[in-house]
Design a protein around this motif. Structure first.
Motif, PDB file in Angstrom:
ATOM      1  N   ASP A   1     -25.276 -14.848   0.244  1.00  0.00           N
ATOM      2  CA  ASP A   1     -24.580 -15.408  -0.675  1.00  0.00           C
ATOM      3  C   ASP A   1     -23.621 -13.673  -1.089  1.00  0.00           C
ATOM      4  OD1 ASP A   1     -25.305 -17.826  -0.421  1.00  0.00           O
ATOM      5  OD2 ASP A   1     -26.370 -17.293  -3.257  1.00  0.00           O
ATOM      6  N   THR A   2     -24.291 -12.626  -1.227  1.00  0.00           N
ATOM      7  CA  THR A   2     -23.290 -11.190  -1.373  1.00  0.00           C
ATOM      8  C   THR A   2     -23.578 -10.492   0.424  1.00  0.00           C
ATOM      9  OG1 THR A   2     -25.754 -11.149  -1.509  1.00  0.00           O
ATOM     10  CG2 THR A   2     -25.274 -11.196  -2.986  1.00  0.00           C
ATOM     11  N   ASN A   3     -22.946 -11.127   1.698  1.00  0.00           N
ATOM     12  CA  ASN A   3     -22.865 -11.059   2.572  1.00  0.00           C
ATOM     13  C   ASN A   3     -20.763 -10.229   2.401  1.00  0.00           C
ATOM     14  OD1 ASN A   3     -20.453 -12.042   4.110  1.00  0.00           O
ATOM     15  ND2 ASN A   3     -21.759 -14.151   2.949  1.00  0.00           N
ATOM     16  N   LYS A   4     -21.865  -9.208   3.279  1.00  0.00           N
ATOM     17  CA  LYS A   4     -20.048  -8.219   3.693  1.00  0.00           C
ATOM     18  C   LYS A   4     -19.623  -8.647   5.042  1.00  0.00           C
ATOM     19  CE  LYS A   4     -21.855  -5.614  -0.005  1.00  0.00           C
ATOM     20  NZ  LYS A   4     -20.829  -5.911  -1.899  1.00  0.00           N
ATOM     21  N   ASP A   5     -20.005  -9.443   5.290  1.00  0.00           N
ATOM     22  CA  ASP A   5     -18.854 -10.266   6.513  1.00  0.00           C
ATOM     23  C   ASP A   5     -18.079 -11.381   6.610  1.00  0.00           C
ATOM     24  OD1 ASP A   5     -20.245  -8.163   8.595  1.00  0.00           O
ATOM     25  OD2 ASP A   5     -22.551 -10.126   8.477  1.00  0.00           O
ATOM     26  N   GLY A   6     -17.906 -11.601   4.856  1.00  0.00           N
ATOM     27  CA  GLY A   6     -17.026 -12.864   5.113  1.00  0.00           C
ATOM     28  C   GLY A   6     -16.989 -13.853   5.168  1.00  0.00           C
ATOM     29  N   VAL A   7     -18.379 -14.453   5.546  1.00  0.00           N
ATOM     30  CA  VAL A   7     -18.957 -15.728   5.784  1.00  0.00           C
ATOM     31  C   VAL A   7     -18.859 -16.299   4.453  1.00  0.00           C
ATOM     32  CG1 VAL A   7     -21.120 -16.596   6.285  1.00  0.00           C
ATOM     33  CG2 VAL A   7     -20.578 -14.069   7.783  1.00  0.00           C
ATOM     34  N   THR A   8     -18.617 -17.419   4.270  1.00  0.00           N
ATOM     35  CA  THR A   8     -18.454 -18.412   3.879  1.00  0.00           C
ATOM     36  C   THR A   8     -18.755 -19.896   4.031  1.00  0.00           C
ATOM     37  OG1 THR A   8     -16.463 -18.949   4.023  1.00  0.00           O
ATOM     38  CG2 THR A   8     -16.492 -17.465   2.186  1.00  0.00           C
ATOM     39  N   GLY A   9     -19.186 -20.082   5.408  1.00  0.00           N
ATOM     40  CA  GLY A   9     -19.834 -21.293   5.625  1.00  0.00           C
ATOM     41  C   GLY A   9     -20.859 -21.463   7.111  1.00  0.00           C
ATOM     42  N   THR A  10     -21.673 -22.413   7.459  1.00  0.00           N
ATOM     43  CA  THR A  10     -22.137 -21.873   8.264  1.00  0.00           C
ATOM     44  C   THR A  10     -22.085 -23.181   9.575  1.00  0.00           C
ATOM     45  OG1 THR A  10     -24.212 -23.917   7.332  1.00  0.00           O
ATOM     46  CG2 THR A  10     -24.166 -21.138   7.037  1.00  0.00           C
ATOM     47  N   PRO A  11     -22.225 -22.858  11.079  1.00  0.00           N
ATOM     48  CA  PRO A  11     -22.711 -21.633  11.690  1.00  0.00           C
ATOM     49  C   PRO A  11     -21.662 -20.646  11.505  1.00  0.00           C
ATOM     50  CG  PRO A  11     -22.382 -22.944  13.834  1.00  0.00           C
ATOM     51  CD  PRO A  11     -22.386 -24.086  12.014  1.00  0.00           C
ATOM     52  N   SER A  12     -22.346 -19.566  11.455  1.00  0.00           N
ATOM     53  CA  SER A  12     -21.250 -18.001  11.434  1.00  0.00           C
ATOM     54  C   SER A  12     -21.832 -17.285  12.495  1.00  0.00           C
ATOM     55  CB  SER A  12     -20.474 -17.772  10.307  1.00  0.00           C
ATOM     56  OG  SER A  12     -20.039 -18.470   9.419  1.00  0.00           O
ATOM     57  N   PHE A  13     -21.000 -16.403  13.081  1.00  0.00           N
ATOM     58  CA  PHE A  13     -21.829 -15.660  13.990  1.00  0.00           C
ATOM     59  C   PHE A  13     -20.806 -14.197  14.166  1.00  0.00           C
ATOM     60  CE2 PHE A  13     -21.418 -19.778  15.745  1.00  0.00           C
ATOM     61  CZ  PHE A  13     -23.336 -19.258  15.845  1.00  0.00           C
ATOM     62  N   VAL A  14     -21.814 -12.885  14.069  1.00  0.00           N
ATOM     63  CA  VAL A  14     -20.902 -11.559  13.551  1.00  0.00           C
ATOM     64  C   VAL A  14     -20.967 -10.449  14.625  1.00  0.00           C
ATOM     65  CG1 VAL A  14     -20.055  -9.684  11.740  1.00  0.00           C
ATOM     66  CG2 VAL A  14     -20.229 -12.013  11.143  1.00  0.00           C
TER      67      VAL A  14
ATOM     68  N   ASN B   1     -20.162  -6.610  16.172  1.00  0.00           N
ATOM     69  CA  ASN B   1     -19.895  -5.063  15.793  1.00  0.00           C
ATOM     70  C   ASN B   1     -18.390  -5.499  14.206  1.00  0.00           C
ATOM     71  OD1 ASN B   1     -20.063  -4.509  18.495  1.00  0.00           O
ATOM     72  ND2 ASN B   1     -18.232  -5.751  19.177  1.00  0.00           N
ATOM     73  N   GLY B   2     -19.125  -5.663  13.270  1.00  0.00           N
ATOM     74  CA  GLY B   2     -18.251  -6.215  11.464  1.00  0.00           C
ATOM     75  C   GLY B   2     -17.585  -6.819  12.265  1.00  0.00           C
ATOM     76  N   LYS B   3     -17.387  -8.329  12.785  1.00  0.00           N
ATOM     77  CA  LYS B   3     -16.236  -9.019  13.070  1.00  0.00           C
ATOM     78  C   LYS B   3     -16.758 -10.640  13.742  1.00  0.00           C
ATOM     79  CE  LYS B   3     -13.064  -5.840  15.121  1.00  0.00           C
ATOM     80  NZ  LYS B   3     -12.084  -5.290  15.862  1.00  0.00           N
ATOM     81  N   MET B   4     -15.834 -11.551  13.018  1.00  0.00           N
ATOM     82  CA  MET B   4     -16.013 -12.793  12.633  1.00  0.00           C
ATOM     83  C   MET B   4     -16.212 -12.949  14.423  1.00  0.00           C
ATOM     84  SD  MET B   4     -17.575 -15.349  10.497  1.00  0.00           S
ATOM     85  CE  MET B   4     -16.509 -14.971   9.127  1.00  0.00           C
ATOM     86  N   LEU B   5     -17.040 -13.914  15.171  1.00  0.00           N
ATOM     87  CA  LEU B   5     -16.736 -14.785  16.341  1.00  0.00           C
ATOM     88  C   LEU B   5     -16.794 -16.147  16.820  1.00  0.00           C
ATOM     89  CD1 LEU B   5     -19.631 -13.159  18.664  1.00  0.00           C
ATOM     90  CD2 LEU B   5     -17.478 -12.298  18.190  1.00  0.00           C
ATOM     91  N   THR B   6     -14.739 -16.307  16.968  1.00  0.00           N
ATOM     92  CA  THR B   6     -14.259 -17.398  16.277  1.00  0.00           C
ATOM     93  C   THR B   6     -13.837 -17.898  17.676  1.00  0.00           C
ATOM     94  OG1 THR B   6     -11.707 -16.715  15.784  1.00  0.00           O
ATOM     95  CG2 THR B   6     -14.352 -17.894  14.028  1.00  0.00           C
ATOM     96  N   ALA B   7     -13.523 -19.157  17.673  1.00  0.00           N
ATOM     97  CA  ALA B   7     -13.298 -19.786  19.369  1.00  0.00           C
ATOM     98  C   ALA B   7     -11.899 -20.189  19.115  1.00  0.00           C
ATOM     99  CB  ALA B   7     -14.300 -21.442  18.932  1.00  0.00           C
ATOM    100  N   ASP B   8     -11.500 -20.510  18.220  1.00  0.00           N
ATOM    101  CA  ASP B   8     -10.105 -20.785  18.369  1.00  0.00           C
ATOM    102  C   ASP B   8      -9.211 -19.931  17.228  1.00  0.00           C
ATOM    103  OD1 ASP B   8     -10.641 -22.302  15.460  1.00  0.00           O
ATOM    104  OD2 ASP B   8     -10.768 -23.678  17.497  1.00  0.00           O
ATOM    105  N   SER B   9      -7.757 -20.292  17.103  1.00  0.00           N
ATOM    106  CA  SER B   9      -6.623 -19.157  15.802  1.00  0.00           C
ATOM    107  C   SER B   9      -7.704 -20.019  14.234  1.00  0.00           C
ATOM    108  CB  SER B   9      -5.980 -19.507  15.943  1.00  0.00           C
ATOM    109  OG  SER B   9      -5.410 -21.134  16.116  1.00  0.00           O
ATOM    110  N   ASN B  10      -8.048 -20.734  14.528  1.00  0.00           N
ATOM    111  CA  ASN B  10      -8.210 -22.324  13.548  1.00  0.00           C
ATOM    112  C   ASN B  10      -9.400 -20.856  11.983  1.00  0.00           C
ATOM    113  OD1 ASN B  10      -6.071 -23.399  12.912  1.00  0.00           O
ATOM    114  ND2 ASN B  10      -7.001 -25.052  14.622  1.00  0.00           N
ATOM    115  N   GLY B  11     -10.547 -20.410  13.175  1.00  0.00           N
ATOM    116  CA  GLY B  11     -11.707 -19.500  12.993  1.00  0.00           C
ATOM    117  C   GLY B  11     -13.079 -20.312  13.324  1.00  0.00           C
ATOM    118  N   ASN B  12     -12.824 -21.448  14.010  1.00  0.00           N
ATOM    119  CA  ASN B  12     -13.969 -22.003  13.586  1.00  0.00           C
ATOM    120  C   ASN B  12     -15.111 -21.534  15.158  1.00  0.00           C
ATOM    121  OD1 ASN B  12     -13.028 -25.094  12.620  1.00  0.00           O
ATOM    122  ND2 ASN B  12     -11.793 -24.821  14.245  1.00  0.00           N
TER     123      ASN B  12
END
Length: 280
Positions: free
Chosen positions: A236-249, A251-262
Motif C-alpha cells: 500500500d505504501t510502495n514508492k513505485d506508483g503501483v496501484t494495481g496488480t500484476p505490476s512489474f518494476v 530500475n525504479g521504472k514500471m514495465l509496461t507492454a503498451d502506452s496504456n500502461g498495461n
C-alpha cells in the motif's frame, strides 16, 4: 338465639372479614412488588443486552486486531518485519519487483501464461525477483490500511504463502504457482482462500508442503497473519506508483507492454520489456 350470642356472631364475622381483607391487601402488595421487580430486571436485562450488542458491534475484527499484533517473520526474509522477500541467485545483475494480490484474476492469468518463463529466468540467474503481496481485493483500502468488507482470502493466502516461504524459497514459488493455477484459483467473487482447509489442500500438491505438519500448523494457527498484513502495508505504501496488480518494476521504472500502461501478459511482451530493462 340470644342478643348476646347474635352480637358475638356478628363481631366474629366482622373480625374474619377484616383478617381476610388484610390477607388480600398483603397478597396484592406482594404481587405489585413482584411485578415491579420483574419489570426492573427486564429493563436491566434489556439494557444489558443492548449494551452487549453494542460492545459486540464495536468489537474489532480479527484481522483488524492482527494489525497491532507482534509480527512473526518467515525464514528467508529480510527488512522490517521480514517484508523484503528476494528470491534468486545472488549473482543475478538486477531485481524485478513483482506486485501481486493472491485473489487477482489477472495475476492468475499472468502466472499461468508467463510464470514458467519467470521461473526459468530466476533459475538461470537472469534476474532476481522481489515479491510484494497486496490484499486490496479483500476490500482493504490501498494506501490507508483499512479493513474492507469484501473478504479475507487475499490476507489468508498471503499468510499461507509466508508459511511456505518459511519452508524454502522453492516451496514459496511452487505454492504461489499452485494458488494461481487454473485448478485452484477461484474467481474474483469467490473467497475460497479464506479457508485454511482449502489452502492446505492446495499445498498438498507441492512436494515440500505435502503433509508438512509445521506448514499446516502455521496456516491453521495464523502464525504469519500479522506478517501478511505488514507485507500488505508495504504494498500500500510502495514508492513505485503501483496501484494495481500484476505490476512489474525494474530500475525504479514500471514495465509496461503498451502506452496504456498495461502489464506484459504474454511471454513475448514480458521478454521484450525485461530485456530492455536489463540493458538500461
Amino acid at each position: 338465639m340470644s342478643k348476646r350470642n347474635s352480637a358475638a356472631a356478628k363481631n366474629a364475622a366482622r373480625e374474619r372479614l377484616r383478617v381476610e381483607r388484610e390477607k388480600q391487601a398483603k397478597r396484592a402488595k406482594v404481587k405489585r412488588q413482584v411485578i415491579v421487580a420483574c419489570s426492573v430486571v427486564a429493563v436491566l436485562a434489556a439494557a444489558g443486552g443492548i449494551g452487549y450488542a453494542v460492545v459486540q458491534a464495536n468489537k474489532p475484527g480479527y484481522w483488524e486486531d492482527e494489525r497491532s499484533a507482534k509480527v512473526v517473520a518467515p525464514a528467508n526474509t529480510t527488512g522490517t518485519d521480514g517484508t523484503t522477500v528476494v528470491i534468486g541467485k545472488s549473482t543475478a545483475p538486477k531485481t524485478l519487483k513483482v506486485y501481486e494480490d493472491p485473489r487477482c484474476p489477472i495475476c492468475a492469468q499472468f502466472e499461468q501464461t508467463v510464470g514458467p518463463t519467470v521461473k526459468k529466468d530466476i533459475d538461470d540467474g537472469k534476474f532476481k525477483i522481489q515479491y510484494i503481496g497486496g490484499t486490496f481485493l479483500d476490500g482493504d483500502s490501498l494506501g490507508k490500511g483499512k479493513i474492507g468488507t469484501r473478504g479475507e482470502g487475499s490476507k489468508n493466502a498471503l499468510s499461507a504463502m509466508g508459511a511456505a516461504l518459511n519452508v524454502s524459497d522453492e516451496a514459496f514459488l511452487e505454492y504461489k504457482t499452485a494458488l494461481y493455477s487454473t485448478k485452484w484459483h477461484p474467481s474474483e467473487d469467490e473467497d475460497k482462500f479464506k479457508s485454511d482447509k482449502y489452502l492446505i489442500e492446495v499445498a498438498d500438491t507441492v512436494p515440500a508442503l505435502k503433509n508438512n505438519k509445521s506448514f499446516q500448523d502455521a496456516v491453521n494457527t495464523g502464525k504469519y497473519d500479522a506478517w501478511a498484513l505488514a507485507m500488505s502495508k508495504t504494498f500500500d505504501t510502495n514508492k513505485d506508483g503501483v496501484t494495481g496488480t500484476p505490476s512489474f518494476v525494474m530500475n525504479g521504472k514500471m514495465l509496461t507492454a503498451d502506452s496504456n500502461g498495461n502489464p506484459p501478459m504474454t511471454v513475448e511482451a514480458f521478454n521484450s520489456v525485461v530485456d530492455a530493462a536489463l540493458k538500461a
